[in-house]
Design an enzyme around this catalytic site. Structure first.
Site, PDB file in Angstrom:
ATOM      1  N   LYS A   1     -36.461 -11.226  40.070  1.00 34.85           N
ATOM      2  CA  LYS A   1     -37.140 -10.388  41.065  1.00 34.85           C
ATOM      3  C   LYS A   1     -37.625 -11.290  42.202  1.00 34.85           C
ATOM      4  CE  LYS A   1     -40.342  -6.501  40.704  1.00 34.85           C
ATOM      5  NZ  LYS A   1     -41.459  -6.004  39.899  1.00 34.85           N
TER       6      LYS A   1
HETATM    7  C1  E4P Z   1     -42.254  -2.679  40.707  1.00 32.76           C
HETATM    8  O1  E4P Z   1     -41.419  -3.434  40.344  1.00 32.76           O
HETATM    9  C2  E4P Z   1     -43.676  -2.998  40.840  1.00 32.76           C
HETATM   10  O2  E4P Z   1     -44.001  -3.846  39.773  1.00 32.76           O
HETATM   11  C3  E4P Z   1     -44.552  -1.802  40.693  1.00 32.76           C
HETATM   12  O3  E4P Z   1     -43.799  -0.617  40.587  1.00 32.76           O
HETATM   13  C4  E4P Z   1     -45.722  -1.745  41.586  1.00 32.76           C
HETATM   14  O4  E4P Z   1     -46.459  -0.580  41.272  1.00 32.76           O
HETATM   15  P1  E4P Z   1     -47.948  -0.353  41.754  1.00 32.76           P
HETATM   16  O5  E4P Z   1     -47.921  -0.050  43.206  1.00 32.76           O
HETATM   17  O6  E4P Z   1     -48.407   0.832  40.953  1.00 32.76           O
HETATM   18  O7  E4P Z   1     -48.724  -1.604  41.456  1.00 32.76           O
END
Ligand code: E4P
Length: 217
Positions: free
Chosen positions: A87
């Protein structure tokens, strides 16, 4: 549509896996910290633990923000397990690194995407997944679902194979709307998946069926 769970909590990952509909896991440094997983070695071990629970892709996020650092960290993460997807944040060095990883056959998830232009760049660099954060856009009075629709249109116009991973999903309506638009994947908390189960008429109907069965037996 693939269902990913967005957590580093092993119990929740197991629960989602047991339901039989889980296709993968996404994590981020905040989710790791929330579970008290700190220190490089513990974090790496935790990714392996997650891979051993689920069958699908597990996104593991780099911390470095320079090209060399992202590449070094990403290669280490990819070597951990075949299910790992690296990522990488949507920054200039990140785009370069995604292109590098693509050329080396390492799968990537381009994260922190908040505009269609960013999603177009991620696809051009060959990202496996692009993660537009819909909940965080909604939080600032901007329509997150509209971004998913824009990206779907652009990717379909050119046949980009990058999968749209609707991230920052907060509830079941996000899941349903993303499914209608045609997001390839959604990632959200366990509650956003289990919420799909619920309907009062199902509960009332089942109660009546069971009561009627008892009357005759
Ligand atoms: C995605 O990969 C992120 O980790 C995540 O969906 C972020 O979500 P949030 O905005 O609820 O922290």
């Amino acid at each position: 549509m693939k269902f990913f769970i967005d957590t580093a909590n092993l119990d929740q990952i197991r629960e989602a896996q047991d339901l039989g509909v889980l296709d993968g896991v996404t994590t981020n440094p905040s989710l790791m910290a929330k579970e008290g997983i700190t220190g490089r070695n513990n974090i790496l071990k935790h990714y392996v633990d997650i891979c051993e629970i689920v069958d699908g892709d597990v996104s593991a996020e780099v911390i470095a923000t320079d090209f060399d650092g992202i590449v070094k960290e990403g290669e280490q993460l990819a070597d951990l397990h075949e299910q790992i997807v690296v990522k990488v944040p949507m920054i200039k060095e990140g785009v370069k690194a995604i292109k590098y990883f693509t050329d080396k056959g390492i799968r990537t998830n381009c994260t922190l995407v908040f505009s269609a232009g960013q999603a177009l760049l991620a696809a051009k660099a060959g990202a496996t997944y692009v993660s537009p954060f819909i909940g965080r856009l909604d939080d600032i009075s901007t329509d997150g679902l509209n971004l998913i629709a824009e990206i779907r249109l652009i990717y379909d116009n050119y046949g980009f194979e990058t999968e749209i991973l609707a991230a920052s999903v907060r509830h079941t309506m996000h899941v349903l709307e993303c499914a209608k638009i045609g997001a390839d994947v959604m990632t959200g908390p366990l509650s956003s998946i289990e919420g799909l189960l619920k309907h009062p008429l199902t509960d009332i109907g089942l109660e009546k069926f069971l009561a009627d069965y008892k009357k005759g037996n």
